[in-house]
Enzyme design. Structure first.
Site, PDB file in Angstrom:
ATOM      1  N   SER A  91       4.318   7.588   4.145  1.00 62.25           N
ATOM      2  CA  SER A  91       3.182   6.706   4.376  1.00 62.25           C
ATOM      3  C   SER A  91       1.930   7.556   4.517  1.00 62.25           C
ATOM      4  O   SER A  91       1.964   8.609   5.164  1.00 62.25           O
ATOM      5  CB  SER A  91       3.401   5.876   5.643  1.00 62.25           C
ATOM      6  OG  SER A  91       2.335   4.967   5.839  1.00 62.25           O
ATOM      7  N   HIS A 104      -9.080   8.776   4.912  1.00 61.78           N
ATOM      8  CA  HIS A 104     -10.422   8.353   5.306  1.00 61.78           C
ATOM      9  C   HIS A 104     -11.420   9.419   4.840  1.00 61.78           C
ATOM     10  O   HIS A 104     -11.513  10.486   5.446  1.00 61.78           O
ATOM     11  CB  HIS A 104     -10.512   8.181   6.827  1.00 61.78           C
ATOM     12  CG  HIS A 104      -9.675   7.060   7.364  1.00 61.78           C
ATOM     13  ND1 HIS A 104      -9.982   5.738   7.146  1.00 61.78           N
ATOM     14  CD2 HIS A 104      -8.531   7.068   8.105  1.00 61.78           C
ATOM     15  CE1 HIS A 104      -9.074   4.972   7.734  1.00 61.78           C
ATOM     16  NE2 HIS A 104      -8.183   5.750   8.315  1.00 61.78           N
ATOM     17  N   HIS A 158      -4.620   3.650   1.217  1.00 61.20           N
ATOM     18  CA  HIS A 158      -3.337   3.676   1.917  1.00 61.20           C
ATOM     19  C   HIS A 158      -2.240   3.566   0.874  1.00 61.20           C
ATOM     20  O   HIS A 158      -2.389   2.858  -0.124  1.00 61.20           O
ATOM     21  CB  HIS A 158      -3.259   2.492   2.886  1.00 61.20           C
ATOM     22  CG  HIS A 158      -1.867   2.046   3.202  1.00 61.20           C
ATOM     23  ND1 HIS A 158      -1.249   0.995   2.545  1.00 61.20           N
ATOM     24  CD2 HIS A 158      -0.951   2.523   4.092  1.00 61.20           C
ATOM     25  CE1 HIS A 158      -0.027   0.845   3.026  1.00 61.20           C
ATOM     26  NE2 HIS A 158       0.183   1.747   3.955  1.00 61.20           N
ATOM     27  N   ASN A 217       2.343   3.720   0.589  1.00 62.34           N
ATOM     28  CA  ASN A 217       3.599   3.781   1.322  1.00 62.34           C
ATOM     29  C   ASN A 217       4.742   3.484   0.362  1.00 62.34           C
ATOM     30  O   ASN A 217       4.642   2.587  -0.465  1.00 62.34           O
ATOM     31  CB  ASN A 217       3.567   2.748   2.463  1.00 62.34           C
ATOM     32  CG  ASN A 217       4.917   2.547   3.109  1.00 62.34           C
ATOM     33  OD1 ASN A 217       5.628   1.597   2.804  1.00 62.34           O
ATOM     34  ND2 ASN A 217       5.270   3.441   4.000  1.00 62.34           N
ATOM     35  N   ARG A 244       9.137   3.249   0.773  1.00 60.06           N
ATOM     36  CA  ARG A 244      10.134   3.290   1.837  1.00 60.06           C
ATOM     37  C   ARG A 244      11.472   2.724   1.358  1.00 60.06           C
ATOM     38  O   ARG A 244      11.541   1.953   0.396  1.00 60.06           O
ATOM     39  CB  ARG A 244       9.645   2.505   3.055  1.00 60.06           C
ATOM     40  CG  ARG A 244       9.325   1.047   2.746  1.00 60.06           C
ATOM     41  CD  ARG A 244       8.609   0.364   3.892  1.00 60.06           C
ATOM     42  NE  ARG A 244       8.288  -1.027   3.580  1.00 60.06           N
ATOM     43  CZ  ARG A 244       7.204  -1.419   2.943  1.00 60.06           C
ATOM     44  NH1 ARG A 244       6.309  -0.520   2.563  1.00 60.06           N
ATOM     45  NH2 ARG A 244       6.993  -2.698   2.679  1.00 60.06           N
ATOM     46  N   HIS A 256      -6.797  -0.918 -10.775  1.00 59.97           N
ATOM     47  CA  HIS A 256      -5.849  -1.981 -11.117  1.00 59.97           C
ATOM     48  C   HIS A 256      -5.210  -1.763 -12.486  1.00 59.97           C
ATOM     49  O   HIS A 256      -4.041  -2.137 -12.680  1.00 59.97           O
ATOM     50  CB  HIS A 256      -6.534  -3.344 -11.020  1.00 59.97           C
ATOM     51  CG  HIS A 256      -6.565  -3.881  -9.627  1.00 59.97           C
ATOM     52  ND1 HIS A 256      -5.502  -4.565  -9.074  1.00 59.97           N
ATOM     53  CD2 HIS A 256      -7.499  -3.777  -8.653  1.00 59.97           C
ATOM     54  CE1 HIS A 256      -5.798  -4.887  -7.820  1.00 59.97           C
ATOM     55  NE2 HIS A 256      -7.002  -4.422  -7.540  1.00 59.97           N
ATOM     56  N   HIS A 295      -8.328 -13.797  10.746  1.00 59.21           N
ATOM     57  CA  HIS A 295      -9.400 -14.033  11.718  1.00 59.21           C
ATOM     58  C   HIS A 295     -10.773 -13.671  11.162  1.00 59.21           C
ATOM     59  O   HIS A 295     -11.792 -14.057  11.730  1.00 59.21           O
ATOM     60  CB  HIS A 295      -9.115 -13.272  13.022  1.00 59.21           C
ATOM     61  CG  HIS A 295      -9.168 -11.787  12.900  1.00 59.21           C
ATOM     62  ND1 HIS A 295      -8.166 -11.048  12.314  1.00 59.21           N
ATOM     63  CD2 HIS A 295     -10.107 -10.887  13.292  1.00 59.21           C
ATOM     64  CE1 HIS A 295      -8.483  -9.763  12.350  1.00 59.21           C
ATOM     65  NE2 HIS A 295      -9.652  -9.643  12.933  1.00 59.21           N
ATOM     66  N   ARG A 346       7.493   7.603  16.614  1.00 57.35           N
ATOM     67  CA  ARG A 346       6.557   8.579  17.163  1.00 57.35           C
ATOM     68  C   ARG A 346       5.136   8.019  17.093  1.00 57.35           C
ATOM     69  O   ARG A 346       4.580   7.839  16.010  1.00 57.35           O
ATOM     70  CB  ARG A 346       6.661   9.883  16.380  1.00 57.35           C
ATOM     71  CG  ARG A 346       5.830  11.010  16.941  1.00 57.35           C
ATOM     72  CD  ARG A 346       6.181  12.307  16.232  1.00 57.35           C
ATOM     73  NE  ARG A 346       5.473  13.430  16.821  1.00 57.35           N
ATOM     74  CZ  ARG A 346       4.319  13.908  16.349  1.00 57.35           C
ATOM     75  NH1 ARG A 346       3.741  13.328  15.304  1.00 57.35           N
ATOM     76  NH2 ARG A 346       3.751  14.949  16.912  1.00 57.35           N
TER      77      ARG A 346
END
Length: 302
Positions: free
Chosen positions: A94, A98, A108, A110, A112, A147, A177, A262
């Site tokens: 992952s 920045h 970002h 990831n 898995r 894309h 939100h 962790r």
């Protein structure tokens, strides 16, 4: 369904971490990654690698983890209640980047693998992952290229794959939100096992291997763009959305915290500096308003 080879997946992930770190160091040209290996009392461990205060990247974290446990956590069984009570192994790479320059997007990625086992029963396993882009001052050519690369990665696996995982990404990285997407999306997939182990693993590898192919050209194109305090302050404000999403909605973050993962590695995704501002509204017609008006809602980019 073909039998999962956990060792092969783990070897790929460790190599992927090494290759991505090498690529990011080359892009930065100044800073290097510090490695921090750790073990988990309940089982497993990992290596967190973090680059800070670079020429290009303010902070870049690339984490490998392989954790094991005797029982599945609530975050994993919420939508798969039949998995309660199984032992599990979860492994993945992952990363969150920045940049210093507000004209370079945050990103970002990831990939898995998850396997849950129970004596006398077939193992239940799946792959997941993806990558997404969060610009502050977006350029349409960057987003379209991002894309297009995503679509090219998916193409060998079927014409329906890119639209499906692009839509899933738009839906997943959404802040209810705020009523806005976290960025301009990319790919997101989970629970991937229906085509058997080899095919599912191949797709996960393609996504992991394709990340730098998608991101590096954007960094190279924008890293010399001049910016001032206005752009920096807007970047810090928009980073707040990253924090809000990761701490409130992100399944990976919640899974890590619920399994006694962790904490330093789990929260490695947090930006080093961030600010909030009460009732911020961008000035009409401004570059900041362009982000809100044209990029923070799902669009077809290719």
């Amino acid at each position: 369904m073909s039998v999962p080879d956990v060792a092969v997946v783990k070897a790929f992930l460790i190599d992927l971490q090494n290759r991505i770190c090498a690529g990011l160091q080359a892009l930065d040209g100044q800073a290097t990654f510090a490695a921090d290996s750790w073990t988990r009392a309940e089982g497993g461990g990992g290596t967190s690698r973090v680059l800070t205060q670079g020429a290009v990247f303010e902070q870049a974290g690339v984490n490998f983890s392989h954790v094991t446990g005797a029982a599945m956590p609530a975050s994993a069984t919420a939508h798969r209640p039949e998995l309660a009570g199984r032992s599990f192994e979860a492994m993945g790479v992952s990363l969150v980047i920045h940049p210093n320059n507000p004209y370079i997007p945050t990103t970002h990625a990831n990939v898995r693998f998850f396997i849950a086992q129970k004596e006398g029963a077939d193992p239940v396993w799946w792959f997941g992952g993806g990558f997404d882009l969060t610009p502050y001052y977006p350029f349409e050519e960057d987003v379209r290229e991002w894309h297009q690369t995503s679509k090219d990665i998916c193409a060998p696996f079927g014409d329906e794959v890119y639209p499906k995982y692009k839509k899933w990404c738009d839906e997943y990285f959404f802040l209810p939100h705020r009523n806005e997407t976290r960025g301009v999306g990319g790919l997101f997939f989970d629970d991937l096992n229906q085509d058997g182990f080899e095919q599912s693993f191949s797709f996960m590898q393609a996504v992991g291997n394709g990340f730098l192919t998608a991101y590096a050209p954007i960094v190279e194109r924008r890293k010399e763009t001049e910016f001032g305090e206005r752009e920096r302050q807007f970047q810090l404000y928009r980073r707040g959305r990253y924090v809000e999403f990761n701490l409130v909605y992100d399944r990976g973050t919640l899974f890590g915290l619920q399994t006694g993962g962790r904490t330093e590695s789990i929260l490695m995704s947090m930006p080093p500096l961030v600010r909030w501002q009460y009732a911020y509204t961008p000035e009409a017609g401004s570059p900041e308003a362009d982000l809100y008006d044209n990029y923070l809602k799902p669009r077809d980019w290719v």
